[in-house]
Design a protein around this motif. Structure first.
Motif, PDB file in Angstrom:
ATOM      1  N   ILE A 105       0.718  -1.168  -0.107  1.00 10.20           N
ATOM      2  CA  ILE A 105       0.144  -0.066  -0.124  1.00 10.20           C
ATOM      3  C   ILE A 105       0.870   1.254   0.062  1.00 10.20           C
ATOM      4  CG2 ILE A 105      -1.794   1.353   1.295  1.00 10.20           C
ATOM      5  CD1 ILE A 105      -2.523  -1.471   2.394  1.00 10.20           C
ATOM      6  N   TYR A 106       0.708   1.929  -1.188  1.00  2.00           N
ATOM      7  CA  TYR A 106       1.423   3.334  -1.210  1.00  2.00           C
ATOM      8  C   TYR A 106       0.481   4.381  -0.717  1.00  2.00           C
ATOM      9  CZ  TYR A 106       4.811   0.812  -4.047  1.00  2.00           C
ATOM     10  OH  TYR A 106       5.813  -0.122  -4.417  1.00  2.00           O
ATOM     11  N   ARG A 107       1.401   5.154   0.440  1.00  2.00           N
ATOM     12  CA  ARG A 107       0.356   6.041   1.065  1.00  2.00           C
ATOM     13  C   ARG A 107       0.985   7.569   0.619  1.00  2.00           C
ATOM     14  NH1 ARG A 107       0.054   6.540   6.965  1.00  2.00           N
ATOM     15  NH2 ARG A 107      -1.667   7.676   6.469  1.00  2.00           N
ATOM     16  N   TYR A 108       0.291   8.410  -0.148  1.00  2.00           N
ATOM     17  CA  TYR A 108       0.528   9.749  -0.560  1.00  2.00           C
ATOM     18  C   TYR A 108      -0.108  10.812   0.312  1.00  2.00           C
ATOM     19  CZ  TYR A 108       2.605   7.343  -4.627  1.00  2.00           C
ATOM     20  OH  TYR A 108       3.399   6.459  -5.540  1.00  2.00           O
ATOM     21  N   LYS A 109       0.611  11.868   0.387  1.00  2.00           N
ATOM     22  CA  LYS A 109      -0.216  13.151   0.991  1.00  2.00           C
ATOM     23  C   LYS A 109      -0.486  13.807  -0.611  1.00  2.00           C
ATOM     24  CE  LYS A 109       1.166  14.208   5.407  1.00  2.00           C
ATOM     25  NZ  LYS A 109       2.060  15.293   6.382  1.00  2.00           N
ATOM     26  N   ALA A 110      -1.989  14.164  -0.679  1.00  2.00           N
ATOM     27  CA  ALA A 110      -2.254  14.834  -2.115  1.00  2.00           C
ATOM     28  C   ALA A 110      -2.467  16.375  -1.656  1.00  2.00           C
ATOM     29  CB  ALA A 110      -3.679  14.356  -2.269  1.00  2.00           C
ATOM     30  N   ASN A 111      -2.164  17.071  -2.798  1.00  2.00           N
ATOM     31  CA  ASN A 111      -2.287  18.332  -2.918  1.00  2.00           C
ATOM     32  C   ASN A 111      -3.312  18.753  -3.829  1.00  2.00           C
ATOM     33  OD1 ASN A 111      -1.704  21.153  -2.642  1.00  2.00           O
ATOM     34  ND2 ASN A 111       0.289  21.113  -3.433  1.00  2.00           N
ATOM     35  N   LYS A 114      -7.768  22.948  -2.950  1.00  2.00           N
ATOM     36  CA  LYS A 114      -8.233  23.485  -1.677  1.00  2.00           C
ATOM     37  C   LYS A 114      -7.981  22.091  -0.739  1.00  2.00           C
ATOM     38  CE  LYS A 114     -12.443  24.742  -4.043  1.00  2.00           C
ATOM     39  NZ  LYS A 114     -13.963  24.235  -3.967  1.00  2.00           N
ATOM     40  N   ASN A 115      -7.028  22.447   0.247  1.00  2.00           N
ATOM     41  CA  ASN A 115      -6.463  21.429   0.976  1.00  2.00           C
ATOM     42  C   ASN A 115      -7.022  21.256   2.547  1.00  2.00           C
ATOM     43  OD1 ASN A 115      -4.668  20.022  -0.706  1.00  2.00           O
ATOM     44  ND2 ASN A 115      -3.286  21.723  -0.413  1.00  2.00           N
ATOM     45  N   ILE A 116      -8.362  21.598   2.625  1.00  2.00           N
ATOM     46  CA  ILE A 116      -8.866  21.220   3.844  1.00  2.00           C
ATOM     47  C   ILE A 116     -10.149  20.590   4.018  1.00  2.00           C
ATOM     48  CG2 ILE A 116     -10.086  22.712   5.625  1.00  2.00           C
ATOM     49  CD1 ILE A 116      -8.688  25.455   4.605  1.00  2.00           C
ATOM     50  N   PRO A 117      -9.889  19.402   4.552  1.00  2.00           N
ATOM     51  CA  PRO A 117      -8.736  18.864   5.309  1.00  2.00           C
ATOM     52  C   PRO A 117      -7.824  18.373   4.204  1.00  2.00           C
ATOM     53  CG  PRO A 117     -10.419  17.255   5.304  1.00  2.00           C
ATOM     54  CD  PRO A 117     -10.921  18.336   4.565  1.00  2.00           C
ATOM     55  N   LEU A 118      -6.385  17.913   4.736  1.00  2.00           N
ATOM     56  CA  LEU A 118      -5.404  17.380   4.001  1.00  2.00           C
ATOM     57  C   LEU A 118      -5.817  15.982   3.498  1.00  2.00           C
ATOM     58  CD1 LEU A 118      -2.599  17.883   3.059  1.00  2.00           C
ATOM     59  CD2 LEU A 118      -1.648  16.693   4.919  1.00  2.00           C
ATOM     60  N   LYS A 119      -5.644  15.619   2.329  1.00  2.00           N
ATOM     61  CA  LYS A 119      -6.227  14.107   1.833  1.00  2.00           C
ATOM     62  C   LYS A 119      -4.879  13.359   1.582  1.00  2.00           C
ATOM     63  CE  LYS A 119     -10.475  15.138   1.843  1.00  2.00           C
ATOM     64  NZ  LYS A 119     -11.167  14.489   2.624  1.00  2.00           N
ATOM     65  N   GLU A 120      -5.470  12.053   1.915  1.00  2.00           N
ATOM     66  CA  GLU A 120      -4.558  10.958   1.331  1.00  2.00           C
ATOM     67  C   GLU A 120      -4.796  10.288   0.135  1.00  2.00           C
ATOM     68  OE1 GLU A 120      -3.330   6.643   3.170  1.00  2.00           O
ATOM     69  OE2 GLU A 120      -4.266   7.937   4.371  1.00  2.00           O
ATOM     70  N   ILE A 121      -4.006   9.846  -0.714  1.00  2.00           N
ATOM     71  CA  ILE A 121      -4.249   8.901  -2.114  1.00  2.00           C
ATOM     72  C   ILE A 121      -3.450   7.635  -1.396  1.00  2.00           C
ATOM     73  CG2 ILE A 121      -3.794   8.473  -4.287  1.00  2.00           C
ATOM     74  CD1 ILE A 121      -5.728  10.718  -3.876  1.00  2.00           C
ATOM     75  N   ARG A 122      -4.293   6.740  -1.503  1.00  2.00           N
ATOM     76  CA  ARG A 122      -3.790   5.213  -1.148  1.00  2.00           C
ATOM     77  C   ARG A 122      -3.880   4.336  -2.375  1.00  2.00           C
ATOM     78  NH1 ARG A 122      -5.603   2.712   4.677  1.00  2.00           N
ATOM     79  NH2 ARG A 122      -4.914   4.903   5.186  1.00  2.00           N
ATOM     80  N   ILE A 123      -2.611   3.802  -2.748  1.00  2.00           N
ATOM     81  CA  ILE A 123      -2.799   2.860  -4.005  1.00  2.00           C
ATOM     82  C   ILE A 123      -2.292   1.597  -3.638  1.00  2.00           C
ATOM     83  CG2 ILE A 123      -1.895   2.546  -6.215  1.00  2.00           C
ATOM     84  CD1 ILE A 123      -1.481   5.503  -6.404  1.00  2.00           C
ATOM     85  N   TRP A 124      -3.056   0.428  -4.012  1.00  2.00           N
ATOM     86  CA  TRP A 124      -2.690  -0.840  -3.719  1.00  2.00           C
ATOM     87  C   TRP A 124      -2.176  -1.480  -4.869  1.00  2.00           C
ATOM     88  CZ3 TRP A 124      -6.599   1.330  -0.980  1.00  2.00           C
ATOM     89  CH2 TRP A 124      -6.818   1.048   0.307  1.00  2.00           C
ATOM     90  N   VAL A 125      -0.799  -2.173  -4.635  1.00  2.00           N
ATOM     91  CA  VAL A 125      -0.437  -2.946  -5.839  1.00  2.00           C
ATOM     92  C   VAL A 125      -0.056  -4.117  -5.326  1.00  2.00           C
ATOM     93  CG1 VAL A 125       1.715  -3.192  -7.342  1.00  2.00           C
ATOM     94  CG2 VAL A 125       1.010  -0.937  -6.333  1.00  2.00           C
ATOM     95  N   ILE A 134      -7.234   2.122  -5.495  1.00  2.00           N
ATOM     96  CA  ILE A 134      -7.077   3.409  -5.280  1.00  2.00           C
ATOM     97  C   ILE A 134      -8.248   4.250  -4.512  1.00  2.00           C
ATOM     98  CG2 ILE A 134      -7.745   3.998  -7.743  1.00  2.00           C
ATOM     99  CD1 ILE A 134      -5.514   6.493  -7.411  1.00  2.00           C
ATOM    100  N   ILE A 135      -7.890   4.814  -3.504  1.00  2.00           N
ATOM    101  CA  ILE A 135      -8.798   5.567  -2.658  1.00  2.00           C
ATOM    102  C   ILE A 135      -8.220   6.930  -2.147  1.00  2.00           C
ATOM    103  CG2 ILE A 135     -10.034   3.655  -2.062  1.00  2.00           C
ATOM    104  CD1 ILE A 135      -8.805   4.144   0.982  1.00  2.00           C
ATOM    105  N   TYR A 136      -9.076   7.692  -1.843  1.00  2.00           N
ATOM    106  CA  TYR A 136      -8.808   9.248  -1.006  1.00  2.00           C
ATOM    107  C   TYR A 136      -9.561   9.169  -0.046  1.00  2.00           C
ATOM    108  CZ  TYR A 136     -12.371  12.421  -1.771  1.00  2.00           C
ATOM    109  OH  TYR A 136     -13.689  12.890  -1.751  1.00  2.00           O
ATOM    110  N   GLN A 137      -8.784   9.753   0.887  1.00  2.00           N
ATOM    111  CA  GLN A 137      -9.494  10.021   2.181  1.00  2.00           C
ATOM    112  C   GLN A 137      -8.838  11.259   2.993  1.00  2.00           C
ATOM    113  OE1 GLN A 137      -9.375   6.027   3.662  1.00  2.00           O
ATOM    114  NE2 GLN A 137      -7.045   6.214   4.613  1.00  2.00           N
ATOM    115  N   ASP A 138      -9.434  11.531   4.253  1.00  2.00           N
ATOM    116  CA  ASP A 138      -8.688  12.330   4.946  1.00  2.00           C
ATOM    117  C   ASP A 138      -7.317  11.927   5.392  1.00  2.00           C
ATOM    118  OD1 ASP A 138     -10.797  13.999   4.674  1.00  2.00           O
ATOM    119  OD2 ASP A 138     -11.806  13.661   6.841  1.00  2.00           O
ATOM    120  N   TRP A 139      -6.332  12.641   5.642  1.00  2.00           N
ATOM    121  CA  TRP A 139      -5.180  12.287   6.090  1.00  2.00           C
ATOM    122  C   TRP A 139      -5.100  11.839   7.572  1.00  2.00           C
ATOM    123  CZ3 TRP A 139      -0.697  10.197   4.271  1.00  2.00           C
ATOM    124  CH2 TRP A 139       0.308  10.126   4.996  1.00  2.00           C
ATOM    125  N   LYS A 140      -4.365  10.892   7.929  1.00  2.00           N
ATOM    126  CA  LYS A 140      -4.222  10.540   9.276  1.00  2.00           C
ATOM    127  C   LYS A 140      -2.612  10.069   9.264  1.00  2.00           C
ATOM    128  CE  LYS A 140      -8.787   8.889  10.718  1.00  2.00           C
ATOM    129  NZ  LYS A 140      -9.299   9.696   9.721  1.00  2.00           N
TER     130      LYS A 140
END
Length: 147
Positions: A105-111, A114-125, A134-140
């Motif tokens: 699982i590759y975890r990216y901070k997405a830009n 509008k970055n409120i809230p900060l988002k994560e892009i998660r890609i499974w290989v 591939i999903i996006y969600q709030d960053w933790k």
């Protein structure tokens, strides 16, 4: 007394938190990291260009290949209205999920604009090299499993 021991044992099991090992970024080839980045960027930039390409089973799993162009369009409409246009993403960590899902699982901070809230892009290989999600969600900061 036996009940008491079973209760303590049950509480101990419940309190255990599954952890997923993180891989060093250096343990993945530059070519592979670039391939994953390019896949994510292609999907997200298609929202900007509105040039949607049907995903092929050569590159992705059957489940991902079944996504229709209409589903992609609908997701992009939501992205654009809530977050604005996709700008870029930065690889933060790689999670080894081979034990449960045979994938990394590759975890990216997405830009986005509008970055409120900060988002994560998660890609499974998957281990066979195919993209399986591939999903996006709030960053933790801590990795949290998606169910």
């Amino acid at each position: 007394m036996r009940f008491f021991y079973l209760l303590i044992l049950s509480l101990w099991f419940i309190s255990c938190k599954t952890t997923y090992p993180k891989l060093s970024s250096d343990s993945i080839s530059i070519t592979e990291k670039q391939r994953v980045y390019d896949f994510g960027e292609k999907i997200l930039k298609s929202c900007v260009t509105r040039e949607f390409i049907q995903l092929s089973e050569k590159e992705v799993t059957k489940g991902l290949a079944k996504l229709s162009l209409e589903q992609m369009q609908k997701s992009c409409d939501y992205f654009d209205s809530v977050h604005g246009k996709f700008i870029d993403m930065e690889l933060i960590e790689i999670i080894d999920d081979t034990y449960t899902n045979n994938s990394l699982i590759y975890r990216y901070k997405a830009n986005f604009e509008k970055n409120i809230p900060l988002k994560e892009i998660r890609i499974w290989v998957q281990k066979n090299g195919k993209f399986s999600g591939i999903i996006y969600q709030d960053w933790k900061d801590e990795y949290v499993v998606n169910n």
